[in-house]
Design a protein around this motif. Structure first.
Motif, PDB file in Angstrom:
ATOM      1  N   VAL A 129       1.238   2.379   4.023  1.00  0.00           N
ATOM      2  CA  VAL A 129       2.505   2.526   3.315  1.00  0.00           C
ATOM      3  C   VAL A 129       2.296   3.385   2.081  1.00  0.00           C
ATOM      4  CG1 VAL A 129       3.389   0.321   4.120  1.00  0.00           C
ATOM      5  CG2 VAL A 129       2.138   0.424   1.962  1.00  0.00           C
ATOM      6  N   SER A 130       3.372   3.993   1.624  1.00  0.00           N
ATOM      7  CA  SER A 130       3.337   4.789   0.404  1.00  0.00           C
ATOM      8  C   SER A 130       3.754   3.903  -0.761  1.00  0.00           C
ATOM      9  CB  SER A 130       4.275   5.994   0.534  1.00  0.00           C
ATOM     10  OG  SER A 130       4.093   6.885  -0.525  1.00  0.00           O
ATOM     11  N   VAL A 131       2.807   3.585  -1.614  1.00  0.00           N
ATOM     12  CA  VAL A 131       3.047   2.669  -2.730  1.00  0.00           C
ATOM     13  C   VAL A 131       3.644   3.429  -3.905  1.00  0.00           C
ATOM     14  CG1 VAL A 131       1.901   1.119  -4.370  1.00  0.00           C
ATOM     15  CG2 VAL A 131       1.159   1.192  -1.988  1.00  0.00           C
ATOM     16  N   PRO A 132       4.598   2.841  -4.616  1.00  0.00           N
ATOM     17  CA  PRO A 132       5.172   3.539  -5.770  1.00  0.00           C
ATOM     18  C   PRO A 132       4.115   3.789  -6.848  1.00  0.00           C
ATOM     19  CG  PRO A 132       5.873   1.238  -5.717  1.00  0.00           C
ATOM     20  CD  PRO A 132       5.216   1.518  -4.401  1.00  0.00           C
ATOM     21  N   LEU A 133       4.264   4.899  -7.564  1.00  0.00           N
ATOM     22  CA  LEU A 133       3.383   5.189  -8.691  1.00  0.00           C
ATOM     23  C   LEU A 133       3.353   3.978  -9.614  1.00  0.00           C
ATOM     24  CD1 LEU A 133       1.748   7.459 -10.200  1.00  0.00           C
ATOM     25  CD2 LEU A 133       3.857   7.872 -11.495  1.00  0.00           C
ATOM     26  N   GLU A 134       2.168   3.536  -9.964  1.00  0.00           N
ATOM     27  CA  GLU A 134       2.000   2.280 -10.700  1.00  0.00           C
ATOM     28  C   GLU A 134       1.052   2.515 -11.876  1.00  0.00           C
ATOM     29  OE1 GLU A 134       1.291  -2.295  -9.277  1.00  0.00           O
ATOM     30  OE2 GLU A 134      -0.109  -0.783  -8.520  1.00  0.00           O
ATOM     31  N   VAL A 135       1.574   2.435 -13.098  1.00  0.00           N
ATOM     32  CA  VAL A 135       0.773   2.676 -14.298  1.00  0.00           C
ATOM     33  C   VAL A 135       1.089   1.599 -15.327  1.00  0.00           C
ATOM     34  CG1 VAL A 135       0.130   4.304 -16.102  1.00  0.00           C
ATOM     35  CG2 VAL A 135       0.880   5.163 -13.877  1.00  0.00           C
ATOM     36  N   MET A 136       0.060   0.914 -15.814  1.00  0.00           N
ATOM     37  CA  MET A 136       0.233  -0.103 -16.854  1.00  0.00           C
ATOM     38  C   MET A 136       0.058   0.553 -18.221  1.00  0.00           C
ATOM     39  SD  MET A 136       0.465  -3.515 -17.655  1.00  0.00           S
ATOM     40  CE  MET A 136      -0.379  -4.652 -16.546  1.00  0.00           C
ATOM     41  N   PRO A 137       1.121   0.612 -19.052  1.00  0.00           N
ATOM     42  CA  PRO A 137       0.978   1.203 -20.387  1.00  0.00           C
ATOM     43  C   PRO A 137       0.198   0.261 -21.317  1.00  0.00           C
ATOM     44  CG  PRO A 137       3.278   1.162 -19.659  1.00  0.00           C
ATOM     45  CD  PRO A 137       2.500   0.245 -18.772  1.00  0.00           C
ATOM     46  N   SER A 138      -0.611   0.834 -22.176  1.00  0.00           N
ATOM     47  CA  SER A 138      -1.353   0.032 -23.139  1.00  0.00           C
ATOM     48  C   SER A 138      -0.389  -0.714 -24.054  1.00  0.00           C
ATOM     49  CB  SER A 138      -2.257   0.944 -23.971  1.00  0.00           C
ATOM     50  OG  SER A 138      -3.008   0.199 -24.898  1.00  0.00           O
ATOM     51  N   GLY A 139      -0.661  -1.998 -24.263  1.00  0.00           N
ATOM     52  CA  GLY A 139       0.190  -2.813 -25.116  1.00  0.00           C
ATOM     53  C   GLY A 139       1.347  -3.476 -24.397  1.00  0.00           C
ATOM     54  N   GLN A 140       1.515  -3.178 -23.101  1.00  0.00           N
ATOM     55  CA  GLN A 140       2.582  -3.794 -22.319  1.00  0.00           C
ATOM     56  C   GLN A 140       2.011  -4.884 -21.413  1.00  0.00           C
ATOM     57  OE1 GLN A 140       5.826  -2.920 -22.904  1.00  0.00           O
ATOM     58  NE2 GLN A 140       4.925  -1.616 -24.495  1.00  0.00           N
ATOM     59  N   PHE A 141       2.892  -5.717 -20.876  1.00  0.00           N
ATOM     60  CA  PHE A 141       2.457  -6.860 -20.076  1.00  0.00           C
ATOM     61  C   PHE A 141       2.643  -6.665 -18.573  1.00  0.00           C
ATOM     62  CE2 PHE A 141       3.501  -8.547 -24.283  1.00  0.00           C
ATOM     63  CZ  PHE A 141       2.320  -9.202 -24.589  1.00  0.00           C
ATOM     64  N   GLU A 142       3.268  -5.572 -18.181  1.00  0.00           N
ATOM     65  CA  GLU A 142       3.460  -5.315 -16.761  1.00  0.00           C
ATOM     66  C   GLU A 142       3.489  -3.804 -16.526  1.00  0.00           C
ATOM     67  OE1 GLU A 142       7.134  -7.013 -15.549  1.00  0.00           O
ATOM     68  OE2 GLU A 142       8.288  -6.104 -17.159  1.00  0.00           O
ATOM     69  N   PRO A 143       3.179  -3.380 -15.316  1.00  0.00           N
ATOM     70  CA  PRO A 143       3.138  -1.937 -15.038  1.00  0.00           C
ATOM     71  C   PRO A 143       4.528  -1.316 -14.997  1.00  0.00           C
ATOM     72  CG  PRO A 143       1.911  -3.219 -13.388  1.00  0.00           C
ATOM     73  CD  PRO A 143       2.756  -4.175 -14.160  1.00  0.00           C
ATOM     74  N   LEU A 144       4.555  -0.005 -15.169  1.00  0.00           N
ATOM     75  CA  LEU A 144       5.746   0.777 -14.888  1.00  0.00           C
ATOM     76  C   LEU A 144       5.643   1.271 -13.451  1.00  0.00           C
ATOM     77  CD1 LEU A 144       6.116   3.028 -18.074  1.00  0.00           C
ATOM     78  CD2 LEU A 144       7.427   0.978 -17.501  1.00  0.00           C
ATOM     79  N   TYR A 145       6.763   1.374 -12.780  1.00  0.00           N
ATOM     80  CA  TYR A 145       6.771   1.851 -11.401  1.00  0.00           C
ATOM     81  C   TYR A 145       7.621   3.107 -11.278  1.00  0.00           C
ATOM     82  CZ  TYR A 145       4.510  -2.499 -10.154  1.00  0.00           C
ATOM     83  OH  TYR A 145       3.609  -3.532 -10.069  1.00  0.00           O
ATOM     84  N   ARG A 146       7.056   4.076 -10.533  1.00  0.00           N
ATOM     85  CA  ARG A 146       7.724   5.343 -10.265  1.00  0.00           C
ATOM     86  C   ARG A 146       7.996   6.137 -11.539  1.00  0.00           C
ATOM     87  NH1 ARG A 146      12.724   4.088  -6.398  1.00  0.00           N
ATOM     88  NH2 ARG A 146      12.810   6.375  -6.499  1.00  0.00           N
ATOM     89  N   THR A 147       7.252   5.843 -12.600  1.00  0.00           N
ATOM     90  CA  THR A 147       7.457   6.511 -13.881  1.00  0.00           C
ATOM     91  C   THR A 147       6.118   6.877 -14.503  1.00  0.00           C
ATOM     92  OG1 THR A 147       9.450   5.179 -14.252  1.00  0.00           O
ATOM     93  CG2 THR A 147       8.519   6.332 -16.156  1.00  0.00           C
ATOM     94  N   PRO A 148       5.782   8.157 -14.633  1.00  0.00           N
ATOM     95  CA  PRO A 148       4.533   8.543 -15.299  1.00  0.00           C
ATOM     96  C   PRO A 148       4.635   8.327 -16.806  1.00  0.00           C
ATOM     97  CG  PRO A 148       5.810  10.491 -14.749  1.00  0.00           C
ATOM     98  CD  PRO A 148       6.535   9.328 -14.135  1.00  0.00           C
ATOM     99  N   LEU A 149       3.489   8.312 -17.473  1.00  0.00           N
ATOM    100  CA  LEU A 149       3.460   8.158 -18.924  1.00  0.00           C
ATOM    101  C   LEU A 149       3.454   9.522 -19.600  1.00  0.00           C
ATOM    102  CD1 LEU A 149       0.864   5.275 -19.491  1.00  0.00           C
ATOM    103  CD2 LEU A 149       3.315   5.134 -19.023  1.00  0.00           C
TER     104      LEU A 149
END
Length: 462
Positions: free
Chosen positions: A340-360
């Protein structure tokens, strides 16, 4: 003569437009018949995709400065600007002190993050993984004190032993005062193990008390050994505290495979042309070599989970590798296995959960918990259809090179890919891999119990 404000504005814009000249960035992640594409020439970010794209051979040039930003005219004045810009760059790089208030007065926080990322971005996979553990706040305080000591210890001049001792005492006080809270954060079935580690952290041979003694005697060898030992103990305790994910996944992603914690993947790579790998310590040459990768579900549960599922299904066994500038990437495995194609997943520093489909956006001060700017970082390529999704199969090892990064030492693609782990053993092997070499086998040797496979996986991809 222009005012200081005008000149500093010009300098700050020049600094942001610079990029290092040693390597031709038009060749970065570019190779015929490899799954990459590139944005417009003015965009410094590279793009790694699972598709075949043809590329030109034009050299990327720094963007020019809008003439409206520069009220100065004449060749002499332009030369003066270049001299001042060079002086400010060198002074800021080599000095930890502010330049007469210039960086606070005229450089925004979003730009300032590019000047000193070494204090914000871990430069090893081990440190990045330690920071990523969602542990008890008291243990995080102890870990932060350790990180400060580690930084000051490696200062090449005289060691600031007084500051180091103060930091250790602070960590020891937190450990003693908050003992009950620290142990209560560990699941009941792991409490005995946690108590042993706690005792080792406080009173053990590699514990905080022993570390204070080594600092007082100013013994750098013992300080180094005991500092490393106490860091390992802190990480072990934090892993006991982090028994699963510290956040709830969005409802639409619950039917994806996920990794609720850490896992270790052992990858054996074999030379395809009959040549051999050379051991880093000068050992025997080998036709195959083993790399270990720690994958992190705490910060990238969907990406790590999908990768772990592919590994356990044998998807990468026999996969060919391709080498490009600063990366080793697997071949396109479309059709080889169901994925499967997984959504872009990036955890920003200082946050408690990842962002999805959104680059930093690094220029806006956003930094990931798992940075790409580490040699041996492991990330998924982009989907051939959308940069908001990762490839369903292709992953790559990132061979970070500070000479090929931005002024602040960050990759131009920082925050743009789903980083899900780091090479923790066999990093010396990465630079010896050549195009055509093969992944003989990939095995999940630890973390199988943390891999959650829904009854029906989402088979849609973008």
């Amino acid at each position: 003569m222009a005012s200081l404000l005008s000149l500093s504005t010009v300098v700050s814009h020049r600094i942001l437009s610079l990029h290092p000249p040693p390597l031709n960035r038009s060749l970065l992640f570019v190779k015929p018949k490899l799954p990459f594409s590139r944005t417009v020439s003015r965009d410094l970010r590279m793009r790694l995709h699972s598709q075949t794209t043809n590329y030109g051979d034009k050299e990327h040039k720094p963007s020019s400065i809008d003439s409206k930003l520069n009220p100065l005219e004449g060749a002499g004045t332009k030369n003066l600007e270049k001299v001042v810009a060079t002086i400010l760059i060198l002074a800021q790089v080599w000095s930890p002190l502010p330049l007469f208030g210039l960086d606070s007065a005229y450089i925004s926080p979003a730009e300032a993050v590019l000047y000193s990322p070494d204090t914000k971005v871990p430069r090893s996979g081990e440190l990045a993984l330690r920071r990523a553990i969602p542990a008890n706040p008291n243990m995080k305080t102890i870990q932060a004190c350790h990180s400060t000591r580690l930084f000051t210890f490696w200062i090449p001049q005289r060691k600031p032993y007084g500051t180091m001792e103060s930091n250790v005492k602070k960590a020891l006080k937190v450990a003693i005062d908050d003992k009950d809270s620290i142990l209560a954060s560990i699941p009941a079935d792991l409490r005995d193990k946690g108590s042993e580690l706690y005792a080792s952290l406080v009173d053990g041979k590699g514990g905080l008390q022993a570390l204070i003694e080594s600092i007082r005697y100013q013994d750098p060898d013992k300080v180094s050994i005991r500092l490393a030992s106490s860091l390992d103990t802190v990480a072990e305790m934090e892993l006991l505290q982090a028994s699963g994910l510290s956040f709830l996944l969005p409802q639409q992603y619950l039917n994806y495979p996920r990794l609720a914690g850490r896992g270790t993947v052992e990858i054996t790579i074999e030379k395809a042309d009959g040549s051999t790998f050379q051991a880093e310590s000068g050992g025997d040459q080998r036709k195959s070599a083993t790399i270990q990768v720690v994958i992190d579900g705490y910060s990238a549960p969907l990406t790590a989970g999908n990768f772990a599922k592919l590994v356990t299904s044998g998807a990468y066994d026999g996969a060919k590798l391709n080498t490009v500038n600063q990366a080793v990437i697997t071949e396109d495995g479309s059709g080889k296995v169901e994925s499967v194609s997984v959504p872009l997943e990036v955890m920003p520093s200082g946050q408690f959960e990842p962002l999805y489909r959104t680059p930093l956006s690094v220029q806006d001060g956003e930094l990931p918990v798992l940075p790409l700017s580490v040699y041996g970082a492991v990330a998924m390529a982009h989907s051939e259809n959308s940069e908001e999704y990762s490839s369903p199969y292709q992953f790559f090892f990132y061979l970070y090179d500070k000479r090929n990064s931005g002024l602040g030492g960050l990759s131009f693609d920082e925050g743009q890919f789903s980083v899900f782990g780091y090479t923790t053993a066999g990093r010396d092997i990465l630079g010896q891999i050549k195009t055509g070499d093969i992944i003989k086998s990939a095995k999940l040797i630890e973390g199988q119990d943390r891999l959650i496979l829904p009854a029906q996986n989402n088979s849609s991809s973008t």
